[in-house]
Design a protein around this motif. Structure first.
Motif, short mmCIF file in Angstrom:
data_model
loop_
_atom_site.label_atom_id
_atom_site.label_comp_id
_atom_site.label_asym_id
_atom_site.label_seq_id
_atom_site.Cartn_x
_atom_site.Cartn_y
_atom_site.Cartn_z
N ALA A 24 0.83 -1.20 0.00
CA ALA A 24 0.00 0.00 0.00
C ALA A 24 0.87 1.25 0.00
O ALA A 24 0.58 2.21 -0.73
N PHE A 25 1.90 1.26 0.80
CA PHE A 25 2.81 2.41 0.84
C PHE A 25 3.48 2.61 -0.52
O PHE A 25 3.61 3.74 -1.00
N GLY A 26 3.88 1.54 -1.17
CA GLY A 26 4.49 1.62 -2.50
C GLY A 26 3.50 2.14 -3.54
O GLY A 26 3.87 2.93 -4.41
N ALA A 27 2.24 1.71 -3.48
CA ALA A 27 1.23 2.17 -4.43
C ALA A 27 0.97 3.67 -4.27
O ALA A 27 0.87 4.40 -5.25
N VAL A 28 0.88 4.12 -3.02
CA VAL A 28 0.67 5.55 -2.77
C VAL A 28 1.89 6.34 -3.26
O VAL A 28 1.74 7.40 -3.88
N GLY A 29 3.08 5.83 -3.04
CA GLY A 29 4.28 6.51 -3.52
C GLY A 29 4.34 6.57 -5.05
O GLY A 29 4.69 7.59 -5.62
N ALA A 30 3.96 5.47 -5.71
CA ALA A 30 3.95 5.45 -7.17
C ALA A 30 2.93 6.45 -7.72
O ALA A 30 3.20 7.18 -8.68
N ALA A 31 1.75 6.51 -7.09
CA ALA A 31 0.73 7.47 -7.52
C ALA A 31 1.23 8.90 -7.32
O ALA A 31 0.98 9.77 -8.16
N ALA A 32 1.94 9.15 -6.23
CA ALA A 32 2.47 10.49 -5.97
C ALA A 32 3.51 10.89 -7.00
O ALA A 32 3.65 12.07 -7.33
N VAL A 33 4.23 9.94 -7.56
CA VAL A 33 5.22 10.23 -8.60
C VAL A 33 4.56 10.38 -9.97
O VAL A 33 4.89 11.27 -10.74
N VAL A 34 3.59 9.53 -10.28
CA VAL A 34 2.96 9.52 -11.60
C VAL A 34 2.00 10.69 -11.79
O VAL A 34 1.89 11.23 -12.89
N TRP A 35 1.28 11.10 -10.75
CA TRP A 35 0.27 12.16 -10.89
C TRP A 35 0.82 13.45 -11.52
O TRP A 35 0.23 13.96 -12.47
N PRO A 36 1.94 13.99 -11.05
CA PRO A 36 2.44 15.22 -11.71
C PRO A 36 2.81 15.00 -13.18
O PRO A 36 2.63 15.89 -14.00
N LEU A 37 3.30 13.81 -13.52
CA LEU A 37 3.65 13.54 -14.91
C LEU A 37 2.41 13.52 -15.80
O LEU A 37 2.42 14.04 -16.91
N VAL A 38 1.33 12.94 -15.33
CA VAL A 38 0.09 12.90 -16.09
C VAL A 38 -0.57 14.28 -16.09
O VAL A 38 -1.05 14.75 -17.12
N ASN A 39 -0.58 14.95 -14.97
CA ASN A 39 -1.25 16.25 -14.85
C ASN A 39 -0.60 17.31 -15.73
O ASN A 39 -1.29 18.20 -16.23
N GLN A 40 0.69 17.25 -15.97
CA GLN A 40 1.34 18.25 -16.80
C GLN A 40 0.92 18.13 -18.26
O GLN A 40 1.12 19.05 -19.03
N MET A 41 0.29 17.05 -18.66
CA MET A 41 -0.19 16.90 -20.03
C MET A 41 -1.55 17.57 -20.24
O MET A 41 -2.00 17.69 -21.37
N ASN A 42 -2.24 17.98 -19.19
CA ASN A 42 -3.51 18.68 -19.32
C ASN A 42 -3.28 20.06 -19.90
O ASN A 42 -2.22 20.65 -19.71
N PRO A 43 -4.29 20.60 -20.60
CA PRO A 43 -4.12 21.95 -21.13
C PRO A 43 -3.99 22.97 -20.02
O PRO A 43 -4.57 22.82 -18.95
N SER A 44 -3.24 24.03 -20.29
CA SER A 44 -3.03 25.07 -19.29
C SER A 44 -4.31 25.89 -19.12
O SER A 44 -5.24 25.81 -19.92
N ALA A 45 -4.36 26.71 -18.09
CA ALA A 45 -5.55 27.49 -17.78
C ALA A 45 -5.89 28.47 -18.89
O ALA A 45 -7.07 28.67 -19.20
N ASP A 46 -4.89 29.06 -19.53
CA ASP A 46 -5.19 30.00 -20.61
C ASP A 46 -5.78 29.30 -21.82
O ASP A 46 -6.63 29.84 -22.52
N VAL A 47 -5.37 28.07 -22.08
CA VAL A 47 -5.94 27.31 -23.20
C VAL A 47 -7.37 26.90 -22.87
O VAL A 47 -8.26 26.99 -23.71
N ARG A 48 -7.61 26.45 -21.64
CA ARG A 48 -8.97 26.08 -21.24
C ARG A 48 -9.90 27.28 -21.31
O ARG A 48 -11.06 27.17 -21.67
N ALA A 49 -9.39 28.46 -20.99
CA ALA A 49 -10.22 29.66 -21.02
C ALA A 49 -10.62 30.01 -22.44
O ALA A 49 -11.68 30.59 -22.67
N MET A 50 -9.78 29.67 -23.42
CA MET A 50 -10.10 29.97 -24.81
C MET A 50 -10.81 28.83 -25.51
O MET A 50 -11.04 28.88 -26.71
N ALA A 51 -11.18 27.78 -24.80
CA ALA A 51 -11.83 26.64 -25.43
C ALA A 51 -13.16 27.03 -26.04
O ALA A 51 -13.55 26.51 -27.07
N THR A 52 -13.88 27.94 -25.41
CA THR A 52 -15.12 28.45 -25.96
C THR A 52 -15.16 29.96 -25.78
O THR A 52 -14.48 30.51 -24.91
#
Length: 182
Positions: A24-52
Motif C-alpha cells: 500500500a505504501f508503495g502504491a501511494v508513492g507510485a501514484a504520488a510520482v505519476v500524478w504530476p507527470l500525467v497532470n502536466q499533459m492537461n491543457p493550461s488554464a489559458d488554453v482552457r479559457a479559450m476553449a469556448t
C-alpha cells in the motif's frame, strides 16, 4: 517445523500485515510520482479559457458582419440578407470546388447566421469582407488579398488557390442573440 510465534488467533501472520502495508505504501508513492507527470499533459488554464467564447450577435444588422476571436483565430459572424441567402442557394453545388450548401454551413432555423473562421484555407491569411467597405471579392463574400481567393456569400471558395471553403467552427446558439463558439 513452522514458526507459530508470529501467528495470531485468526490465522493472520504479522509478516502478511507487513507485506500488505508495504504494498500500500508503495502504491501511494507510485501514484504520488505519476500524478504530476500525467497532470502536466492537461491543457493550461489559458488554453482552457479559450476553449469556448460567447458572442452577442444582437447588434449585427442584416448584411453586416463582425469579427471575434476564438482560440487565437479570427471568426466572422455575418447576418445574411434574404438576397444573399437566395444568391447562395442558386449556386449549383456540383460547380463548387468544395461542395456544400448554405444549409450545411448554417444551423437549422438560423440560416441567416453564417459563422466561419476568418482564416483562408490556402495559406492562413485573413480574408477581407467582414468590415464595412472592405473588398468582398467577385462573389460578394470574402476576398483573400494574399493570393486572390474569392469566397461567395456562404463563404464557399469560388475562385483562386484556396482548396476548401472557410471552416465553420463548432457552435451552438445559447439564445437568439448569444452564440457559443467552441
Amino acid at each position: 517445523m513452522a514458526d507459530t510465534a508470529d501467528v495470531t488467533e485468526d490465522g493472520v501472520r504479522r509478516r502478511d500485515f507487513i507485506y500488505v502495508a508495504t504494498g500500500a505504501f508503495g502504491a501511494v508513492g507510485a501514484a504520488a510520482v505519476v500524478w504530476p507527470l500525467v497532470n502536466q499533459m492537461n491543457p493550461s488554464a489559458d488554453v482552457r479559457a479559450m476553449a469556448t467564447t460567447e458572442v452577442d450577435i444582437s447588434g449585427i444588422a442584416a448584411g453586416q458582419a463582425i469579427k471575434a476571436v476564438w482560440q487565437g483565430k479570427p471568426v466572422f459572424l455575418r447576418q445574411l440578407t434574404p438576397a444573399e441567402i437566395a444568391t447562395a442557394n442558386k449556386v449549383a453545388v456540383s460547380e463548387l470546388r468544395d461542395p456544400q450548401t448554405l444549409a450545411e454551413r448554417t444551423k437549422p432555423g438560423k440560416e441567416q447566421w453564417l459563422i466561419t473562421l476568418g482564416v483562408c484555407t490556402h495559406l492562413g491569411c485573413v480574408p477581407l469582407g467582414a468590415a464595412e467597405g472592405e473588398n468582398k471579392g467577385d462573389y460578394g463574400g470574402y476576398f483573400c488579398p494574399c493570393h486572390g481567393s474569392h469566397y461567395d456569400t456562404a463563404a464557399r471558395i469560388r475562385k483562386g488557390p484556396a482548396p476548401k471553403n472557410l471552416e465553420v467552427p463548432p457552435l451552438t446558439f445559447k439564445t437568439d442573440t448569444l452564440v457559443e463558439i467552441g
